[in-house]
Design an enzyme around this catalytic site. Sequence first.
Site, PDB file in Angstrom:
ATOM      1  N   CYS A  66      -8.797 -14.345  18.489  1.00 20.65           N
ATOM      2  CA  CYS A  66      -8.205 -14.986  19.668  1.00 20.65           C
ATOM      3  C   CYS A  66      -6.727 -15.292  19.460  1.00 20.65           C
ATOM      4  CB  CYS A  66      -8.976 -16.247  19.993  1.00 20.65           C
ATOM      5  SG  CYS A  66     -10.700 -15.855  20.268  1.00 20.65           S
ATOM      6  N   GLU A  67      -5.936 -14.253  19.283  1.00 18.71           N
ATOM      7  CA  GLU A  67      -4.487 -14.375  19.115  1.00 18.71           C
ATOM      8  C   GLU A  67      -3.863 -13.115  19.708  1.00 18.71           C
ATOM      9  OE1 GLU A  67      -2.576 -16.551  16.865  1.00 18.71           O
ATOM     10  OE2 GLU A  67      -4.245 -17.561  15.886  1.00 18.71           O
ATOM     11  N   TYR A 105      -2.026  -5.222   0.010  1.00 20.99           N
ATOM     12  CA  TYR A 105      -1.787  -6.370   0.904  1.00 20.99           C
ATOM     13  C   TYR A 105      -2.686  -6.290   2.142  1.00 20.99           C
ATOM     14  CZ  TYR A 105       2.190  -6.552  -2.235  1.00 20.99           C
ATOM     15  OH  TYR A 105       2.970  -6.581  -3.361  1.00 20.99           O
ATOM     16  N   GLY A 116       8.526  -3.270  -5.965  1.00 19.15           N
ATOM     17  CA  GLY A 116       9.296  -3.137  -4.736  1.00 19.15           C
ATOM     18  C   GLY A 116       9.432  -1.754  -4.162  1.00 19.15           C
ATOM     19  N   GLU A 135       6.592  -3.984 -12.384  1.00 17.27           N
ATOM     20  CA  GLU A 135       5.536  -4.724 -11.669  1.00 17.27           C
ATOM     21  C   GLU A 135       5.214  -4.030 -10.347  1.00 17.27           C
ATOM     22  OE1 GLU A 135       7.296  -8.584 -11.132  1.00 17.27           O
ATOM     23  OE2 GLU A 135       7.328  -9.029 -13.273  1.00 17.27           O
ATOM     24  N   GLY A 161       3.210  -2.780  -7.201  1.00 21.16           N
ATOM     25  CA  GLY A 161       1.983  -3.165  -6.506  1.00 21.16           C
ATOM     26  C   GLY A 161       1.664  -2.150  -5.424  1.00 21.16           C
TER      27      GLY A 161
HETATM   28  N1  LLP Z   1       6.715  -8.640  -8.624  1.00 24.00           N
HETATM   29  C1  LLP Z   1       6.933  -9.750  -7.920  1.00 24.00           C
HETATM   30  C2  LLP Z   1       7.545 -10.898  -8.585  1.00 24.00           C
HETATM   31  C3  LLP Z   1       6.582  -9.805  -6.551  1.00 24.00           C
HETATM   32  O1  LLP Z   1       6.819 -10.902  -5.852  1.00 24.00           O
HETATM   33  C4  LLP Z   1       5.993  -8.670  -5.933  1.00 24.00           C
HETATM   34  C5  LLP Z   1       5.618  -8.689  -4.520  1.00 24.00           C
HETATM   35  C6  LLP Z   1       5.761  -7.533  -6.716  1.00 24.00           C
HETATM   36  C7  LLP Z   1       6.146  -7.540  -8.061  1.00 24.00           C
HETATM   37  C8  LLP Z   1       5.137  -6.283  -6.171  1.00 24.00           C
HETATM   38  O2  LLP Z   1       5.939  -5.689  -5.213  1.00 24.00           O
HETATM   39  P1  LLP Z   1       5.557  -4.275  -4.589  1.00 24.00           P
HETATM   40  O3  LLP Z   1       5.700  -3.266  -5.670  1.00 24.00           O
HETATM   41  O4  LLP Z   1       4.166  -4.353  -4.095  1.00 24.00           O
HETATM   42  O5  LLP Z   1       6.528  -4.105  -3.500  1.00 24.00           O
HETATM   43  N2  LLP Z   1       2.608  -8.925   1.775  1.00 24.00           N
HETATM   44  C9  LLP Z   1       3.780  -8.096   1.910  1.00 24.00           C
HETATM   45  C10 LLP Z   1       4.413  -7.783   0.584  1.00 24.00           C
HETATM   46  C11 LLP Z   1       4.764  -9.014  -0.217  1.00 24.00           C
HETATM   47  C12 LLP Z   1       5.300  -8.692  -1.584  1.00 24.00           C
HETATM   48  C13 LLP Z   1       5.353  -9.909  -2.427  1.00 24.00           C
HETATM   49  N3  LLP Z   1       5.819  -9.705  -3.769  1.00 24.00           N
HETATM   50  C14 LLP Z   1       3.412  -6.828   2.671  1.00 24.00           C
HETATM   51  O6  LLP Z   1       2.247  -6.663   3.030  1.00 24.00           O
HETATM   52  O7  LLP Z   1       4.280  -6.011   2.957  1.00 24.00           O
END
Ligand code: LLP
Length: 422
Positions: free
Chosen positions: A343-344, A372, A239, A274, A276
């Site tokens: 086309c959007e 993402y 997050g 976790e 990302g």
């Molecule tokens: N753990 C869980 C259970 C999650 O659902 C997520 C992301 C993460 C870890 C990783 O979160 P991060 O560190 O990347 O914030 N597509 C959206 C973001 C969706 C995130 C979904 N879950 C975007 O492009 O902003």
Amino acid sequence: MHHFNRIGGVLVAENVNLEALADAVGTPFYIYSDATLRRHVRVFKEAFEGADALVAYSVKANSNLAVLEVMREEGAGADVVSGGELKRAIKAGMSPDTIVFSGVGKTRAEMAEALDAGIFQFNVESEAELDALNEVALSKSARAAIAFRINPDVAAGGHEKISTGKAEDKFGVNWEAAHALYAKAAALKGVDPVGVDFHIGSQISDLAPFESALVRVSEIIAALRADGRIISRLDVGGGLGVPYGDRPAPPEPKAYAELVRRMTAPLGVKLIFEPGRMIAANAGILVSRVLYVKEGAAKKFLILDAGMNDLIRPALYDAFHAIEPIRERDGAAQTYDIVGPVCETSDRFAKARALPPVKAGDLVAIMTAGAYGASLASEYNTRPLAAEVMARGNQYAVIRRRPSFEEMVARESGGGWTTIQG
Ligand code: LLP
């Protein structure tokens, strides 16, 4: 920090000239920096030096096998949310005991696959899922290490669509129900409730929501221990946000780590992370060519050969991505709507964005697109997925080539009718 800089006015990925690369691989393409990916894992791991911590990279952010291999080489594990992501992590050589399985809708087949692989932990999100996992594990005479994902009822995240920790969100179990759920789980033979998990949202730009969530889970862990439960792990999810262009910068990983360390030290638990976005976002950009400069009735459009099918974040979350010409251009800035060919109306990367004058044929970079981006891409409008390329020093490797039309339609067919009686 990232490794996309300018040499002689031209943007490079590490030492790879992006004009030359565009000629070699065609546009649009994603380009990732190996050094940036590695740096981000190292910064994160260093911030938790000395702590018992597992960094489980959230595969959904960027699931390319080459990216996962870099993660594995840097000592990260994986947070997966499907059988497909699990297979990717294993194929990339990750050790099963560094893999955690999250998500509200794991199927029994996926649970079986993860049990067979011997993963480290399941993050369980409902009582119904607990029952299913227990049954699947018993059928294999296995015992699944689990954490319940607690919904701490904390508002967080850069956009309503990526906030996950409020009571009304579908994620996790109500924190007030935790006591009863752990008691139930402790009595089941197919599961072993060893930990607590939370994940409150994504692109979080200040530490306060993390602190609120940590306060709540600390209370829960204390209460569970008072019940006699043995809780040895805390998964704090991902997050942490990243700076997108000139948007306010989120806290540094170091500040985040200080908070987590301070709040969790008294708990004496193994920590699981976790992350990302903070690993992958700044490590990638999307390179696209300007097809046309269109003088509309009310505004000027730059029409790119990349579209919302390649990078959907602006269309889906009104996300801001900095956009730069690959070759520096002189001249007074112009205001453009920067759009794709799809086309959007929502196929728009930026609205009223000032850029130096750009011509058809010029290359542009959409920055901070490593997370993402490719992982959320589709073939909408029967557009082939963008190629993905990795830069390492002055070398590049195509890590996913653009599919041919034949590959795109290979799974479709017009025949093969089968009867099922109604
Ligand atoms: N753990 C869980 C259970 C999650 O659902 C997520 C992301 C993460 C870890 C990783 O979160 P991060 O560190 O990347 O914030 N597509 C959206 C973001 C969706 C995130 C979904 N879950 C975007 O492009 O902003």
